[in-house]
Design an enzyme around this catalytic site. Structure first.
Site, PDB file in Angstrom:
ATOM      1  N   GLU A  45      96.996 -10.250 -21.803  1.00 26.28           N
ATOM      2  CA  GLU A  45      97.522 -11.521 -21.133  1.00 26.28           C
ATOM      3  C   GLU A  45      95.911 -12.849 -21.564  1.00 26.28           C
ATOM      4  O   GLU A  45      95.012 -12.432 -21.362  1.00 26.28           O
ATOM      5  CB  GLU A  45      97.791 -11.267 -19.739  1.00 26.28           C
ATOM      6  CG  GLU A  45      97.556 -12.454 -18.821  1.00 26.28           C
ATOM      7  CD  GLU A  45      98.003 -11.701 -16.943  1.00 26.28           C
ATOM      8  OE1 GLU A  45      98.638 -13.168 -15.985  1.00 26.28           O
ATOM      9  OE2 GLU A  45      98.040 -10.628 -17.466  1.00 26.28           O
ATOM     10  N   LYS A 113     104.636 -17.575 -17.737  1.00 30.57           N
ATOM     11  CA  LYS A 113     105.052 -16.051 -16.235  1.00 30.57           C
ATOM     12  C   LYS A 113     105.526 -17.060 -15.104  1.00 30.57           C
ATOM     13  O   LYS A 113     104.638 -18.005 -14.975  1.00 30.57           O
ATOM     14  CB  LYS A 113     103.251 -15.688 -16.700  1.00 30.57           C
ATOM     15  CG  LYS A 113     103.425 -14.705 -15.470  1.00 30.57           C
ATOM     16  CD  LYS A 113     101.641 -14.908 -15.749  1.00 30.57           C
ATOM     17  CE  LYS A 113     101.581 -13.324 -14.293  1.00 30.57           C
ATOM     18  NZ  LYS A 113      99.989 -13.158 -14.534  1.00 30.57           N
ATOM     19  N   CYS A 149     102.653  -9.546 -17.143  1.00 30.35           N
ATOM     20  CA  CYS A 149     101.861  -8.702 -16.598  1.00 30.35           C
ATOM     21  C   CYS A 149     103.111  -8.628 -14.944  1.00 30.35           C
ATOM     22  O   CYS A 149     103.713  -7.658 -14.786  1.00 30.35           O
ATOM     23  CB  CYS A 149     100.474  -9.522 -16.316  1.00 30.35           C
ATOM     24  SG  CYS A 149      98.987  -8.021 -15.087  1.00 30.35           S
ATOM     25  N   SER A 175      95.642  -6.694 -16.442  1.00 31.80           N
ATOM     26  CA  SER A 175      96.451  -5.799 -15.438  1.00 31.80           C
ATOM     27  C   SER A 175      94.539  -4.740 -14.929  1.00 31.80           C
ATOM     28  O   SER A 175      94.139  -4.114 -15.543  1.00 31.80           O
ATOM     29  CB  SER A 175      97.390  -4.377 -14.732  1.00 31.80           C
ATOM     30  OG  SER A 175      96.913  -3.583 -13.920  1.00 31.80           O
ATOM     31  N   LYS A 181      96.113   3.557 -10.791  1.00 32.65           N
ATOM     32  CA  LYS A 181      96.925   3.052 -10.267  1.00 32.65           C
ATOM     33  C   LYS A 181      97.396   3.823 -12.391  1.00 32.65           C
ATOM     34  O   LYS A 181      98.391   3.286 -12.336  1.00 32.65           O
ATOM     35  CB  LYS A 181      96.514   1.596 -11.445  1.00 32.65           C
ATOM     36  CG  LYS A 181      97.276   0.555 -10.553  1.00 32.65           C
ATOM     37  CD  LYS A 181      96.240  -0.517 -11.180  1.00 32.65           C
ATOM     38  CE  LYS A 181      97.335  -1.674 -11.177  1.00 32.65           C
ATOM     39  NZ  LYS A 181      96.891  -3.253 -10.994  1.00 32.65           N
ATOM     40  N   SER A 288      64.807   5.726  -5.737  1.00 30.98           N
ATOM     41  CA  SER A 288      64.232   6.259  -4.205  1.00 30.98           C
ATOM     42  C   SER A 288      63.720   8.056  -3.545  1.00 30.98           C
ATOM     43  O   SER A 288      62.940   8.412  -3.328  1.00 30.98           O
ATOM     44  CB  SER A 288      64.916   5.559  -3.482  1.00 30.98           C
ATOM     45  OG  SER A 288      66.242   6.777  -2.832  1.00 30.98           O
ATOM     46  N   GLY A 289      64.796   8.881  -4.936  1.00 26.98           N
ATOM     47  CA  GLY A 289      65.050   9.774  -4.811  1.00 26.98           C
ATOM     48  C   GLY A 289      66.244  10.350  -4.135  1.00 26.98           C
ATOM     49  O   GLY A 289      66.337  11.407  -3.778  1.00 26.98           O
ATOM     50  N   ILE A 291      70.262   9.780  -3.637  1.00 28.78           N
ATOM     51  CA  ILE A 291      71.681  10.211  -4.144  1.00 28.78           C
ATOM     52  C   ILE A 291      72.682   8.490  -5.223  1.00 28.78           C
ATOM     53  O   ILE A 291      72.336   8.124  -5.807  1.00 28.78           O
ATOM     54  CB  ILE A 291      73.096  10.852  -3.271  1.00 28.78           C
ATOM     55  CG1 ILE A 291      73.924  11.029  -4.213  1.00 28.78           C
ATOM     56  CG2 ILE A 291      73.058   9.847  -2.024  1.00 28.78           C
ATOM     57  CD1 ILE A 291      73.927  12.352  -5.527  1.00 28.78           C
ATOM     58  N   THR A 393      71.738  -0.669  -5.146  1.00 26.26           N
ATOM     59  CA  THR A 393      72.139  -0.059  -4.383  1.00 26.26           C
ATOM     60  C   THR A 393      72.789   0.692  -3.444  1.00 26.26           C
ATOM     61  O   THR A 393      73.089   2.725  -3.944  1.00 26.26           O
ATOM     62  CB  THR A 393      70.734   1.777  -4.381  1.00 26.26           C
ATOM     63  OG1 THR A 393      70.063   1.108  -3.681  1.00 26.26           O
ATOM     64  CG2 THR A 393      70.118   1.396  -6.425  1.00 26.26           C
ATOM     65  N   GLU A 398      77.586   2.196   2.835  1.00 24.15           N
ATOM     66  CA  GLU A 398      76.953   1.635   3.664  1.00 24.15           C
ATOM     67  C   GLU A 398      76.928  -0.182   4.237  1.00 24.15           C
ATOM     68  O   GLU A 398      76.658  -1.087   4.561  1.00 24.15           O
ATOM     69  CB  GLU A 398      75.069   1.447   3.072  1.00 24.15           C
ATOM     70  CG  GLU A 398      75.062   3.064   2.634  1.00 24.15           C
ATOM     71  CD  GLU A 398      74.151   3.177   1.810  1.00 24.15           C
ATOM     72  OE1 GLU A 398      73.376   4.112   1.367  1.00 24.15           O
ATOM     73  OE2 GLU A 398      73.916   3.032   0.595  1.00 24.15           O
ATOM     74  N   LYS A 508      76.440 -10.493   6.018  1.00 21.65           N
ATOM     75  CA  LYS A 508      75.532 -10.039   5.461  1.00 21.65           C
ATOM     76  C   LYS A 508      76.613  -9.706   3.540  1.00 21.65           C
ATOM     77  O   LYS A 508      76.029 -10.151   2.833  1.00 21.65           O
ATOM     78  CB  LYS A 508      75.339  -8.251   4.914  1.00 21.65           C
ATOM     79  CG  LYS A 508      74.215  -8.135   6.372  1.00 21.65           C
ATOM     80  CD  LYS A 508      73.671  -6.117   6.452  1.00 21.65           C
ATOM     81  CE  LYS A 508      72.746  -6.733   7.696  1.00 21.65           C
ATOM     82  NZ  LYS A 508      71.965  -5.389   7.401  1.00 21.65           N
TER      83      LYS A 508
END
EC number: 6.3.5.1
Length: 539
Positions: A45, A113, A149, A175, A181, A288-289, A291, A393, A398, A508
């Site tokens: 597309e 379309k 599509c 898509s 999906k 940071s150490g 995950i 990160t 979060e 935020k």
């Protein structure tokens, strides 16, 4: 009638706005198709301008550039090959999302379309008018029709194609990727092929574009709804199959990727294309150490190569020695540049300046945020000097509840985990280690902490992440109300508190960096709430 028609599907990256480069790529793949004796080649597309072009479509010169590109293609495409190409097209005051068929240097067929997706993530009605009809064109005696599509997800265009006498549907697609999906696509297309006794050739775009990831996985199905081709995920290429009125043996059928493999490869592709297409020399991040930064570092090194990645540890008084040790170990395991820059002098200078103002006031998150903002300032300074892109990160969990600091750990240009819940971060870390050990086991096993105060743990102020992520999934992705979530057995107090945090932290999220979308509803791409509103919380 064996070997009646050879169809090539060009699963390619089309760079948004780079019409000249897209023409070159079309010519390259068309020549390959001709060399492989294809009769027809099908592109994705909006091949010429890339998808989504958004307000670039409104530029006065867009139509002129598209017309020039079309003239060049008519002159230079292989003459014996039918080439199906997507493009925006202006007719009087109406702009269409269109497809054109070029053969023997002439335009032999047009299609506009019909079904324009209006969800915020697409917003096509803002740019395009809807077409209202389709017709067939013959290739070696076979009646073909074009769809684009979203047309496939509505019954009318397919019924219309069948009524027009189509034997083959050729569909151009952009898509975007979502977890799991592809199986939905294949179930839908198999049902359509079987119901209408049509062959379907579905060519999908591949590549990263801001918060979109296009996964390719182009497919072909026979009239019995059986797959005759599935192209690889996240990879450019040209894939040939043969049309026949009868069921055909399988051509190239690449196995579907497991969920974790597809999520990881999607993130790798998103970062790779964002960095390369925007001209960054490399990336850097605060390691940071923990995950999340460990996961970002692994993806970055896999996407760009270790020589284009820099990790920076920025310890403060509350940074555990094991965090520093684990960060250094991972940097060594991945072979990336690594440095440690202590932030204590910066933080203490800020606190000294603010001491007369803060006199007599208790310590709170203000002092914690100063630590994060000093780190953000250092990373942005390094970015300015080096030309490296700062990767943030924070994960989706979060981001949802506001557990990240504006102008601190949110400072940067690309939020790689923006749509990755915390529980999925852990799963991806284990998946990546199954390919080769790069994330220290202690990083995965330790209780998560921002280390902004003594002995701080995330669960001091949040529910356990499996519980939190399920509440967030129901609220953000499924759009369920507080009452509906509570009725599923979740504690009322917890649900109301989490939903309140989600609602309060919209300000935020609207200042966050762009990041790749992998779920059906991400922050930024799909979900737009007014910051100032009086809607009852959680309703």
């Amino acid at each position: 009638m064996p070997n009646l028609l050879r169809i090539a599907q060009a699963q390619i990256k089309c760079r948004v706005g780079d019409i000249e480069a897209n023409v070159e790529k079309i010519l390259h793949y068309a020549e390959q198709a001709a060399q492989q004796q294809a009769d027809l080649v099908l592109f994705p597309e909006l091949t010429l301008c890339g998808y989504p072009a958004q307000d670039l479509l409104l530029r006065p010169s867009m139509q002129l550039r598209i017309e020039a590109a079309l003239n060049r293609l008519q002159a230079q495409l292989p003459k014996a090959l039918y080439c199906v190409i997507g493009l925006p097209w202006l007719e009087n005051t109406q702009r269409f999302n269109s497809a054109v068929v070029i053969y023997q240097g002439q335009i032999v067929h047009w299609y506009h379309k019909q079904q324009l997706p209006g969800a915020p993530v697409f917003a096509e009605p803002n740019y395009f008018s809807a077409g209202n009809s389709s017709s067939t064109f013959k290739v070696k005696g076979v009646d073909c029709t074009l769809l684009i599509c979203e047309d496939l997800w509505h019954p009318a265009p397919v019924k219309q194609a069948k009524a027009a006498g189509a034997e083959i549907i050729l569909t151009l697609n952009a898509s975007p990727f979502e977890l799991d999906k592809q199986s939905q696509r294949e179930q839908l297309l198999s049902a359509l092929a079987t119901q209408h006794q049509l062959s379907i050739y579905y060519t999908n775009l591949v590549g990263g574009q801001d918060d979109f990831i296009f996964d390719g996985q182009s497919i072909a199905l026979n009239p019995q709804g059986q797959l005759t081709l599935r192209a690889p995920a996240f990879t450019e290429g040209l894939y040939l199959s043969e049309f026949n009125y009868q069921a055909l043996p399988s051509q190239t059928i690449t196995p579907l990727l497991p969920m974790l493999a597809s999520a990881y490869q999607a993130l790798v592709l998103a970062l790779q294309d964002y960095v390369q297409h925007n001209g960054f020399k490399g990336v850097l991040l605060g390691l940071s150490g923990g995950i999340d930064s460990a996961m970002v570092l692994a993806i970055a090194a896999d996407a760009l190569g270790a020589d284009k990645v820099e990790a920076v540890m920025m310890p403060y008084h509350y940074t555990a020695q094991i965090s520093q040790d684990d960060a250094a170990e991972q940097a060594k395991l991945m072979g990336v540049a690594y440095r440690s820059l202590a932030i204590a002098p910066m933080v203490e200078s800020f606190l000294a300046t603010l001491e007369p103002v803060f006199a007599g006031l208790p310590k709170d998150t203000t002092e914690e945020n100063l630590q994060a903002r000093c780190r953000g300032t250092l990373l942005m300074a390094l970015s300015n000097k080096s030309g490296y892109l700062v990767l943030t990160t924070s994960n989706k969990s979060e981001t949802a509840v506001g557990y990240s600091t504006l102008y601190g750990d949110m400072a940067g240009g690309f939020a790689l985990l923006k749509d990755v819940p915390k529980t999925l971060v852990y799963e991806l870390a284990r998946y990546r280690n199954s390919l080769g050990y790069v994330i220290p086991e202690r990083v995965i096993e330790r209780a998560p902490s921002a280390e902004l105060s003594p002995d701080q743990k995330d669960e001091d102020s949040l529910p356990p992440y499996p519980l939190l992520d399920e509440i967030l999934r129901l609220y953000v992705e499924e759009d369920q109300s507080a009452q509906a979530i509570i009725q599923q057995g979740f504690a009322e107090e917890v649900v109301l508190r989490i939903l309140r945090l989600v609602d309060l932290n919209e300000y935020k999220r609207q200042q966050a960096a762009v990041g790749p979308r992998i779920t059906k509803r991400s922050f930024g791409a799909d979900r737009h709430y007014p910051i100032t509103n009086a809607w009852p919380r959680g309703n």
